[in-house]
Scaffold this motif. Structure first.
Motif, PDB file in Angstrom:
ATOM      1  N   SER A  95       0.857  -1.187   0.000  1.00  0.00           N
ATOM      2  CA  SER A  95       0.000   0.000   0.000  1.00  0.00           C
ATOM      3  C   SER A  95       0.892   1.236   0.000  1.00  0.00           C
ATOM      4  O   SER A  95       1.823   1.313   0.792  1.00  0.00           O
ATOM      5  CB  SER A  95      -0.901   0.024   1.244  1.00  0.00           C
ATOM      6  N   PRO A  96       0.582   2.200  -0.857  1.00  0.00           N
ATOM      7  CA  PRO A  96       1.375   3.436  -0.835  1.00  0.00           C
ATOM      8  C   PRO A  96       1.037   4.306   0.378  1.00  0.00           C
ATOM      9  O   PRO A  96       1.736   5.259   0.667  1.00  0.00           O
ATOM     10  CB  PRO A  96       0.986   4.126  -2.144  1.00  0.00           C
ATOM     11  N   ARG A  97      -0.031   3.956   1.084  1.00  0.00           N
ATOM     12  CA  ARG A  97      -0.435   4.726   2.267  1.00  0.00           C
ATOM     13  C   ARG A  97       0.056   3.995   3.514  1.00  0.00           C
ATOM     14  O   ARG A  97      -0.659   3.186   4.106  1.00  0.00           O
ATOM     15  CB  ARG A  97      -1.944   4.890   2.283  1.00  0.00           C
ATOM     16  N   PHE A  98       1.304   4.274   3.881  1.00  0.00           N
ATOM     17  CA  PHE A  98       1.884   3.657   5.074  1.00  0.00           C
ATOM     18  C   PHE A  98       2.573   4.725   5.906  1.00  0.00           C
ATOM     19  O   PHE A  98       3.023   5.743   5.394  1.00  0.00           O
ATOM     20  CB  PHE A  98       2.863   2.540   4.713  1.00  0.00           C
ATOM     21  N   ALA A  99       2.606   4.468   7.216  1.00  0.00           N
ATOM     22  CA  ALA A  99       3.260   5.389   8.145  1.00  0.00           C
ATOM     23  C   ALA A  99       4.007   4.566   9.183  1.00  0.00           C
ATOM     24  O   ALA A  99       3.491   3.547   9.667  1.00  0.00           O
ATOM     25  CB  ALA A  99       2.235   6.285   8.825  1.00  0.00           C
ATOM     26  N   ALA A 100       5.198   5.002   9.500  1.00  0.00           N
ATOM     27  CA  ALA A 100       5.980   4.307  10.522  1.00  0.00           C
ATOM     28  C   ALA A 100       5.242   4.386  11.853  1.00  0.00           C
ATOM     29  O   ALA A 100       4.747   5.442  12.240  1.00  0.00           O
ATOM     30  CB  ALA A 100       7.361   4.938  10.643  1.00  0.00           C
ATOM     31  N   ASP A 120       2.028   1.140  10.018  1.00  0.00           N
ATOM     32  CA  ASP A 120       0.580   1.034   9.907  1.00  0.00           C
ATOM     33  C   ASP A 120       0.253   1.244   8.439  1.00  0.00           C
ATOM     34  O   ASP A 120       0.750   2.193   7.810  1.00  0.00           O
ATOM     35  CB  ASP A 120      -0.124   2.104  10.742  1.00  0.00           C
ATOM     36  N   LEU A 121      -0.585   0.366   7.886  1.00  0.00           N
ATOM     37  CA  LEU A 121      -0.972   0.457   6.477  1.00  0.00           C
ATOM     38  C   LEU A 121      -2.455   0.786   6.372  1.00  0.00           C
ATOM     39  O   LEU A 121      -3.269   0.221   7.102  1.00  0.00           O
ATOM     40  CB  LEU A 121      -0.749  -0.874   5.757  1.00  0.00           C
ATOM     41  N   ASP A 122      -2.796   1.661   5.453  1.00  0.00           N
ATOM     42  CA  ASP A 122      -4.187   1.882   5.063  1.00  0.00           C
ATOM     43  C   ASP A 122      -4.360   1.177   3.732  1.00  0.00           C
ATOM     44  O   ASP A 122      -3.766   1.582   2.719  1.00  0.00           O
ATOM     45  CB  ASP A 122      -4.483   3.381   4.912  1.00  0.00           C
ATOM     46  N   MET A 123      -5.158   0.128   3.721  1.00  0.00           N
ATOM     47  CA  MET A 123      -5.337  -0.674   2.516  1.00  0.00           C
ATOM     48  C   MET A 123      -6.360  -0.016   1.588  1.00  0.00           C
ATOM     49  O   MET A 123      -7.121   0.860   1.988  1.00  0.00           O
ATOM     50  CB  MET A 123      -5.784  -2.093   2.895  1.00  0.00           C
ATOM     51  N   TYR A 124      -6.383  -0.479   0.340  1.00  0.00           N
ATOM     52  CA  TYR A 124      -7.282   0.083  -0.668  1.00  0.00           C
ATOM     53  C   TYR A 124      -8.751  -0.086  -0.277  1.00  0.00           C
ATOM     54  O   TYR A 124      -9.578   0.748  -0.603  1.00  0.00           O
ATOM     55  CB  TYR A 124      -7.031  -0.581  -2.025  1.00  0.00           C
ATOM     56  N   ASP A 125      -9.075  -1.168   0.434  1.00  0.00           N
ATOM     57  CA  ASP A 125     -10.465  -1.427   0.824  1.00  0.00           C
ATOM     58  C   ASP A 125     -10.854  -0.714   2.123  1.00  0.00           C
ATOM     59  O   ASP A 125     -11.940  -0.940   2.658  1.00  0.00           O
ATOM     60  CB  ASP A 125     -10.720  -2.920   0.954  1.00  0.00           C
ATOM     61  N   GLY A 126      -9.965   0.118   2.666  1.00  0.00           N
ATOM     62  CA  GLY A 126     -10.244   0.853   3.886  1.00  0.00           C
ATOM     63  C   GLY A 126      -9.787   0.153   5.157  1.00  0.00           C
ATOM     64  O   GLY A 126      -9.847   0.733   6.238  1.00  0.00           O
ATOM     65  N   ALA A 127      -9.361  -1.087   5.054  1.00  0.00           N
ATOM     66  CA  ALA A 127      -8.892  -1.827   6.227  1.00  0.00           C
ATOM     67  C   ALA A 127      -7.545  -1.285   6.692  1.00  0.00           C
ATOM     68  O   ALA A 127      -6.781  -0.720   5.909  1.00  0.00           O
ATOM     69  CB  ALA A 127      -8.764  -3.314   5.891  1.00  0.00           C
ATOM     70  N   ARG A 128      -7.269  -1.441   7.970  1.00  0.00           N
ATOM     71  CA  ARG A 128      -5.962  -1.070   8.536  1.00  0.00           C
ATOM     72  C   ARG A 128      -5.211  -2.356   8.813  1.00  0.00           C
ATOM     73  O   ARG A 128      -5.778  -3.327   9.314  1.00  0.00           O
ATOM     74  CB  ARG A 128      -6.142  -0.284   9.828  1.00  0.00           C
TER      75      ARG A 128
END
Length: 180
Positions: A95-100, A120-128
Motif C-alpha cells: 500500500s502506498p499509504r503507510f506510516a511508521a 501502519d498500512l491503510d489498505m485500498y479497501d479501507g482496512a488497517r
C-alpha cells in the motif's frame, strides 16, 4: 514405613503433574507459525521477483515477501537508518499509504545486518493492517522483506523474524545475494 510410602507417592504425583504441565504448555510462536510458499503477487519492477509466503498457523492471514536487491546498498554503511528502511523495504508494494508506527531496531541474519521497522498500512479497501519492513545488507547487496497482517504488530514481527532465521531461509537469502 508409611511415611516413606507417602513421600514416594507425593514425589510421583509431583513428577506426573510436572510432565503434564510441560505437555500442556503452549509451544513457542515459531512452532505455531506454518508458512507456505505462494506466488509472487506484485507486478514486475526493476528488481527480480522474490519469494512470497502465507502463514496458516498462529499468524494466519499474514503474508511475507522477501527478495534480493543486488548492488543497491551503501557499501560502506549498509542499512544505517530508518529512512533507508522506509525507502527500500517494499512496504509501498502492499500500500502506498503507510506510516511508521515506531522507530526501527537492529536485526541480523548470519552475516547480514540491518534494521526492521513497524508500519501502519491503510489498505485500498479501507482496512488497517500492521506491517514490518526489514532491510539487511551484505557487502553492497541488500535483502528486503516485508510482512503484513491484521494481527498484533509485535506478534507479526516475532513470527516473521523467527521464519527468516530458519536455516532454509538463511541459505536461500545467501544464495539470492550471490545471484544463484
Amino acid at each position: 514405613m508409611r511415611r516413606a510410602a507417602m513421600i514416594a507417592a507425593v514425589m510421583i504425583a509431583c513428577g506426573v503433574s510436572g510432565v503434564a504441565a510441560y505437555q500442556l504448555a503452549p509451544p513457542p510462536v515459531q512452532d505455531l507459525a506454518h508458512w507456505r510458499e505462494i506466488a509472487w503477487p506484485f507486478p514486475r519492477d526493476g528488481w527480480p521477483v522474490g519469494r512470497a509466503f502465507r502463514c496458516d498457523g498462529a499468524c494466519a492471514g499474514t503474508e511475507l515477501y522477501v527478495r534480493a536487491k543486488r548492488g543497491f546498498c551503501n557499501c560502506d554503511r549498509g542499512v544505517a537508518d530508518d529512512d533507508e528502511v522506509d525507502r527500500v523495504a517494499d512496504v509501498d508494494l502492499i500500500s502506498p499509504r503507510f506510516a511508521a508506527a515506531a522507530p526501527g531496531e537492529e536485526v541480523g541474519f548470519g552475516e547480514m545486518r540491518g534494521r526492521a521497522r513497524r508500519y501502519d498500512l491503510d489498505m485500498y479497501d479501507g482496512a488497517r493492517r500492521a506491517a514490518i519492513g526489514i532491510a539487511v545488507s551484505r557487502r553492497c547487496d541488500l535483502l528486503v522483506a516485508v510482512a503484513q497482517g491484521a494481527g498484533d504488530a509485535n506478534a507479526l514481527q516475532r513470527a516473521t523474524l523467527a521464519f527468516l532465521e530458519t536455516e532454509e531461509m538463511k541459505q536461500w537469502m545467501v544464495a539470492a545475494l550471490d545471484g544463484r
